[in-house]
Design a protein around this motif. Structure first.
Motif, PDB file in Angstrom:
ATOM      1  N   LEU A   1       5.779  51.845  24.155  1.00  0.00           N
ATOM      2  CA  LEU A   1       4.818  50.878  24.679  1.00  0.00           C
ATOM      3  C   LEU A   1       4.883  50.766  26.198  1.00  0.00           C
ATOM      4  O   LEU A   1       3.855  50.571  26.855  1.00  0.00           O
ATOM      5  CB  LEU A   1       5.046  49.511  24.030  1.00  0.00           C
ATOM      6  N   ASN A   2       6.076  50.892  26.766  1.00  0.00           N
ATOM      7  CA  ASN A   2       6.188  50.845  28.226  1.00  0.00           C
ATOM      8  C   ASN A   2       5.448  52.018  28.862  1.00  0.00           C
ATOM      9  O   ASN A   2       4.756  51.860  29.861  1.00  0.00           O
ATOM     10  CB  ASN A   2       7.659  50.862  28.665  1.00  0.00           C
ATOM     11  N   ARG A   3       5.604  53.193  28.275  1.00  0.00           N
ATOM     12  CA  ARG A   3       4.931  54.374  28.801  1.00  0.00           C
ATOM     13  C   ARG A   3       3.415  54.225  28.671  1.00  0.00           C
ATOM     14  O   ARG A   3       2.665  54.550  29.597  1.00  0.00           O
ATOM     15  CB  ARG A   3       5.397  55.619  28.061  1.00  0.00           C
ATOM     16  N   ALA A   4       2.956  53.719  27.536  1.00  0.00           N
ATOM     17  CA  ALA A   4       1.513  53.529  27.327  1.00  0.00           C
ATOM     18  C   ALA A   4       0.954  52.518  28.335  1.00  0.00           C
ATOM     19  O   ALA A   4      -0.124  52.717  28.897  1.00  0.00           O
ATOM     20  CB  ALA A   4       1.248  53.063  25.902  1.00  0.00           C
ATOM     21  N   ARG A   5       1.702  51.459  28.591  1.00  0.00           N
ATOM     22  CA  ARG A   5       1.256  50.440  29.549  1.00  0.00           C
ATOM     23  C   ARG A   5       1.161  51.029  30.952  1.00  0.00           C
ATOM     24  O   ARG A   5       0.186  50.807  31.679  1.00  0.00           O
ATOM     25  CB  ARG A   5       2.235  49.260  29.537  1.00  0.00           C
ATOM     26  N   LYS A   6       2.160  51.810  31.335  1.00  0.00           N
ATOM     27  CA  LYS A   6       2.159  52.423  32.660  1.00  0.00           C
ATOM     28  C   LYS A   6       1.035  53.453  32.802  1.00  0.00           C
ATOM     29  O   LYS A   6       0.393  53.538  33.853  1.00  0.00           O
ATOM     30  CB  LYS A   6       3.504  53.079  32.946  1.00  0.00           C
ATOM     31  N   GLU A   7       0.784  54.228  31.773  1.00  0.00           N
ATOM     32  CA  GLU A   7      -0.304  55.200  31.815  1.00  0.00           C
ATOM     33  C   GLU A   7      -1.647  54.499  31.963  1.00  0.00           C
ATOM     34  O   GLU A   7      -2.518  54.954  32.718  1.00  0.00           O
ATOM     35  CB  GLU A   7      -0.292  56.068  30.562  1.00  0.00           C
ATOM     36  N   ARG A   8      -1.820  53.405  31.241  1.00  0.00           N
ATOM     37  CA  ARG A   8      -3.065  52.645  31.339  1.00  0.00           C
ATOM     38  C   ARG A   8      -3.225  52.073  32.748  1.00  0.00           C
ATOM     39  O   ARG A   8      -4.311  52.117  33.331  1.00  0.00           O
ATOM     40  CB  ARG A   8      -3.072  51.523  30.302  1.00  0.00           C
ATOM     41  N   ALA A   9      -2.146  51.588  33.337  1.00  0.00           N
ATOM     42  CA  ALA A   9      -2.201  51.048  34.696  1.00  0.00           C
ATOM     43  C   ALA A   9      -2.535  52.146  35.704  1.00  0.00           C
ATOM     44  O   ALA A   9      -3.326  51.932  36.630  1.00  0.00           O
ATOM     45  CB  ALA A   9      -0.875  50.381  35.047  1.00  0.00           C
ATOM     46  N   ARG A  10      -1.945  53.338  35.530  1.00  0.00           N
ATOM     47  CA  ARG A  10      -2.238  54.459  36.423  1.00  0.00           C
ATOM     48  C   ARG A  10      -3.703  54.861  36.331  1.00  0.00           C
ATOM     49  O   ARG A  10      -4.350  55.140  37.341  1.00  0.00           O
ATOM     50  CB  ARG A  10      -1.357  55.656  36.093  1.00  0.00           C
ATOM     51  N   LYS A  11      -4.222  54.884  35.104  1.00  0.00           N
ATOM     52  CA  LYS A  11      -5.615  55.258  34.904  1.00  0.00           C
ATOM     53  C   LYS A  11      -6.539  54.254  35.591  1.00  0.00           C
ATOM     54  O   LYS A  11      -7.494  54.642  36.269  1.00  0.00           O
ATOM     55  CB  LYS A  11      -5.927  55.327  33.413  1.00  0.00           C
ATOM     56  N   GLN A  12      -6.247  52.980  35.456  1.00  0.00           N
ATOM     57  CA  GLN A  12      -7.065  51.962  36.101  1.00  0.00           C
ATOM     58  C   GLN A  12      -6.982  52.068  37.618  1.00  0.00           C
ATOM     59  O   GLN A  12      -7.979  51.900  38.319  1.00  0.00           O
ATOM     60  CB  GLN A  12      -6.642  50.569  35.642  1.00  0.00           C
ATOM     61  N   ALA A  13      -5.785  52.360  38.139  1.00  0.00           N
ATOM     62  CA  ALA A  13      -5.624  52.503  39.584  1.00  0.00           C
ATOM     63  C   ALA A  13      -6.424  53.695  40.097  1.00  0.00           C
ATOM     64  O   ALA A  13      -7.051  53.625  41.164  1.00  0.00           O
ATOM     65  CB  ALA A  13      -4.153  52.654  39.936  1.00  0.00           C
ATOM     66  N   ARG A  14      -6.405  54.819  39.356  1.00  0.00           N
ATOM     67  CA  ARG A  14      -7.189  55.988  39.756  1.00  0.00           C
ATOM     68  C   ARG A  14      -8.673  55.678  39.750  1.00  0.00           C
ATOM     69  O   ARG A  14      -9.404  56.073  40.669  1.00  0.00           O
ATOM     70  CB  ARG A  14      -6.903  57.168  38.823  1.00  0.00           C
ATOM     71  N   GLU A  15      -9.136  54.972  38.740  1.00  0.00           N
ATOM     72  CA  GLU A  15     -10.555  54.619  38.660  1.00  0.00           C
ATOM     73  C   GLU A  15     -10.945  53.716  39.822  1.00  0.00           C
ATOM     74  O   GLU A  15     -12.010  53.888  40.422  1.00  0.00           O
ATOM     75  CB  GLU A  15     -10.851  53.949  37.326  1.00  0.00           C
ATOM     76  N   GLN A  16     -10.087  52.753  40.159  1.00  0.00           N
ATOM     77  CA  GLN A  16     -10.362  51.854  41.284  1.00  0.00           C
ATOM     78  C   GLN A  16     -10.390  52.644  42.589  1.00  0.00           C
ATOM     79  O   GLN A  16     -11.247  52.423  43.446  1.00  0.00           O
ATOM     80  CB  GLN A  16      -9.309  50.743  41.356  1.00  0.00           C
ATOM     81  N   ALA A  17      -9.470  53.581  42.745  1.00  0.00           N
ATOM     82  CA  ALA A  17      -9.431  54.405  43.955  1.00  0.00           C
ATOM     83  C   ALA A  17     -10.699  55.245  44.071  1.00  0.00           C
ATOM     84  O   ALA A  17     -11.250  55.400  45.170  1.00  0.00           O
ATOM     85  CB  ALA A  17      -8.202  55.292  43.941  1.00  0.00           C
TER      86      ALA A  17
END
Length: 64
Positions: free
Chosen positions: A7-23
């Motif tokens: 779950l920690n890895r899934a949460r971090k991947e989701r956060a990275r994806k959102q950060a890339r989309e925002q960028a």
């Protein structure tokens, strides 16, 4: 049986994806190409020079 997920890895991947989309969104809104940046710098320099040309020297007030 389903494969367990970290779950920690899934949460971090989701956060990275959102950060890339925002960028990507910010790059579209605020990004300039290299040519546009150079043109803006050149224009600012030109305006600065024109402004300096109109400036009066303190010694050149016209009083003798």
């Amino acid at each position: 049986m389903a494969k367990p997920i970290n779950l920690n890895r899934a949460r971090k991947e989701r956060a990275r994806k959102q950060a890339r989309e925002q960028a990507d969104r910010n790059a579209v809104l605020h990004g300039l190409t290299k040519a546009e940046k150079k043109r803006a710098r050149d224009e600012a320099l030109r305006e600065s020079k024109l402004h300096e040309q109109g400036r009066l020297d303190p010694d050149d007030t016209g009083k003798d």
